[in-house]
Design an enzyme around this catalytic site. Structure first.
Site, PDB file in Angstrom:
ATOM      1  CB  CYS A   1      39.758 -26.441  10.260  1.00  0.00           C
ATOM      2  SG  CYS A   1      38.483 -25.350   9.566  1.00  0.00           S
TER       3      CYS A   1
ATOM      4  CB  CYS B   1      34.497 -24.489   9.492  1.00  0.00           C
ATOM      5  SG  CYS B   1      35.336 -24.155  11.063  1.00  0.00           S
TER       6      CYS B   1
ATOM      7  CB  CYS C   1      -2.339 -14.984  -5.083  1.00  0.00           C
ATOM      8  SG  CYS C   1      -2.574 -15.669  -6.752  1.00  0.00           S
TER       9      CYS C   1
ATOM     10  CB  CYS D   1      -2.481  -2.639 -13.795  1.00  0.00           C
ATOM     11  SG  CYS D   1      -1.305  -1.964 -15.002  1.00  0.00           S
TER      12      CYS D   1
ATOM     13  CG  HIS E   1      -4.890   1.568 -13.406  1.00  0.00           C
ATOM     14  ND1 HIS E   1      -4.495   2.078 -14.622  1.00  0.00           N
ATOM     15  CD2 HIS E   1      -3.837   0.857 -12.936  1.00  0.00           C
ATOM     16  CE1 HIS E   1      -3.250   1.709 -14.857  1.00  0.00           C
ATOM     17  NE2 HIS E   1      -2.830   0.954 -13.862  1.00  0.00           N
TER      18      HIS E   1
ATOM     19  CB  CYS F   1       0.258  32.156  26.327  1.00  0.00           C
ATOM     20  SG  CYS F   1       1.950  31.905  25.793  1.00  0.00           S
TER      21      CYS F   1
END
Length: 532
Positions: free
Chosen positions: A135, A160, A229, A252, A260, A304
């Site tokens: 191989c 592999c 959905c 939209c 909108h 302070c």
């Protein structure tokens, strides 16, 4: 005290709005249709759901069917295996026409680009154990029967191959055009070979990559943004972009935000960005002050009042009056000489940083005015949608009490649908008003239209929400004549409100073009006028 440097103002528009001329607001929503008779009511939109129009709602199964059809068409057209057809379509962004044109123009060039090669290798047909080969990945000797090759003939052991394909699928959609593991080879590893060595989970992921590749290639298709959905929405023409999905989500198509109208997508993006950043701005204005010398925003995190700025400035000053700390000595009346209000105001000059902060506070107050009303209408709309979901109980009660068929009780749902839609329009009209600061006449006319529409909507909302209660008590329900009178009243209010909001949407989408300019007056720097 130790100083922690605060970030620069994350809300630059607050500071810039008072110093720079506001950009022209792109008036009008995504729906650019100027048809004055188009309704802004949810009831009309719901009636059109499922009909042929500007959009087609499709399920995942329907999209997969289209994908299989395209693959089948290309297989028949070019007489190639399905694995080749898939690779060709992926390479050409699933455009069947482009594949056809490129293939018949120069088949060899297309083959070389995609890595298509006639079968010349593959799994060895030699019996297991008869021959061995090394191989080229793991460098282990394996029987030829447990080694496989792509059409190029480069042999690798099956283990592999499985690892190579697993890593490729995990890396993303690049696995759809996977090449031979040999670095010098560009031959395609086909779909059948990937599926042969991929585990069940990897096979599902590969199929998902292939599906998303097809769905993403369709510029007219957008998935519904509602959670969980499984529907997509395909734009087939027209200029309307407000979409009803089969899951009842209204959004939209262009920007993916909720519908909108009457504002455009850019205005929505700008106002939502302000919503997300304004809390950080409020914190900076409340708890940070600029160094009097280098003007970096700093936070006081110890008790302070003696402050020392960070390197390289190292300026020392009083947190209360921002005066030089070395002037807070005996010669100037002692350490706490900045306590009296008048003296503090007279002794400290007002510099540019202080003026910028005051202007930012004024702009923030103006923004808060519009945001509170935006949020209030958003909440009212959510409650209206909840009332719609619970409406069946009221309908059944009225049906039993007054023996009315469902057809005579549809007016309740129509009223609530109109309320929900008008609350949505009213919500986004406040985003519109926030950016409408160029012309005093337009500002006043806009506020008049908005106020009239909102007043009528409140009447309808109160009638649908409160006056119905007396008819829902079966033990003490009014007479049928009273119920019929209430029905006529609510139907009338619904019709009136629909007309008011149709006029509001039409005028805002036209940019209030019928309003004359206000003698060149620009209100961009007058937060008190535009915020009232």
């Amino acid at each position: 005290a130790v100083l922690v440097e605060a970030p620069a103002y994350p809300f630059p528009e607050i500071l810039q709005e008072e110093e720079m001329e506001e950009e022209e607001l792109v008036l009008g929503g995504c729906d650019s249709d100027d048809d004055g008779g188009q309704s802004s009511g949810l009831s009309d939109l719901e009636e059109e759901e499922g009909e042929e129009g500007d959009f087609i709602v499709v399920s995942e199964a329907e999209i997969r069917e289209r994908q299989e059809e395209d693959v089948g068409i290309l297989c028949s057209m070019l007489s190639v295996p399905r694995a080749w057809a898939c690779a060709l379509l992926v390479h050409h962004n699933w455009d069947v026409v482009k594949v056809q044109e490129a293939w018949f123009a120069d088949e060899d060039a297309v083959r070389n680009a995609v890595g298509l090669l006639e079968e010349g290798g593959g799994s060895s047909s030699s019996p297991r154990g008869e021959k061995v080969s090394t191989c080229r990945i793991c460098l282990e000797e394996s029987p030829r029967g447990s080694m496989s090759a792509a059409p190029c003939g480069h042999l690798f052991c099956d283990a592999c191959w499985a690892c190579y394909i697993h890593i490729a699928i995990a890396d993303g959609p690049g696995c759809l055009l996977l090449r031979c593991p040999d670095p010098a080879c560009r031959v395609l590893v086909g779909k059948e070979m990937v599926e042969r060595f991929a585990a069940d989970e990897d096979g599902e992921r590969y199929s998902l990559h292939l599906f998303r590749s097809y769905a993403g290639s369709n510029k007219r298709l957008r998935w519904c943004p509602a959670p969980n959905c499984q529907f997509g929405v395909e734009h087939v023409g027209g200029e309307t972009y407000d979409v009803w999905c089969k899951c009842s989500h209204y959004f939209c198509w262009k920007c993916g935000e909720e519908a909108h109208r009457p504002v455009d997508c850019d205005t929505v993006a700008r106002i939502l960005k302000k919503h997300s950043e304004v809390e950080n701005t409020k914190w900076i204005l409340a708890y940070c002050k600029p160094c009097p010398k280098c003007h970096r925003q700093i936070e006081k995190n110890e008790g302070c009042m003696h402050m020392t700025c960070k390197d390289p400035c190292r300026h020392q000053f009083c947190w209360l009056c921002l005066g030089d700390w070395f002037k807070h000595g005996e010669n100037t009346g002692g350490l706490y000489s900045c306590n009296p209000f008048n003296q503090a105001q007279e002794s400290r000059p007002v510099d540019e940083a202080e003026l910028r902060k005051k202007r930012a506070q004024q702009s923030l107050e103006r923004y808060t005015h519009y945001y509170e009303r935006w949020a209030a209408n958003h909440t009212s709309r959510q409650k209206a949608l909840q009332s719609i979901a619970e409406l069946d109980t009221q309908v059944e009660c009225l049906k039993d009490t007054y023996c009315q068929p469902h057809g005579q009780l549809k007016f309740l749902k129509e009223a609530w649908l109109q309320i929900a839609e008008c609350r949505r329009v009213l919500k986004w009209s406040y985003a519109y008003g926030f950016y409408l600061r160029k012309n005093r006449n337009k500002q006043k006319f806009f506020e008049y239209l908005q106020g009239e529409a909102e007043a009528q909507l409140d009447v309808l909302h109160s009638c649908a929400e409160k006056e119905i209660d007396v008819f829902l008590d079966p033990t003490d329900a009014p007479l049928l004549e009273d119920f019929i009178a209430y029905r006529s009243k609510l139907v009338g209010f619904t019709s009136v409100v629909q007309r008011y909001f149709e006029n509001l949407v039409r005028d805002l989408e036209s940019g209030l073009k019928d309003v004359l300019p206000g003698n060149g007056e620009a209100d961009a720097g007058d937060a008190s006028d535009s915020g009232s």
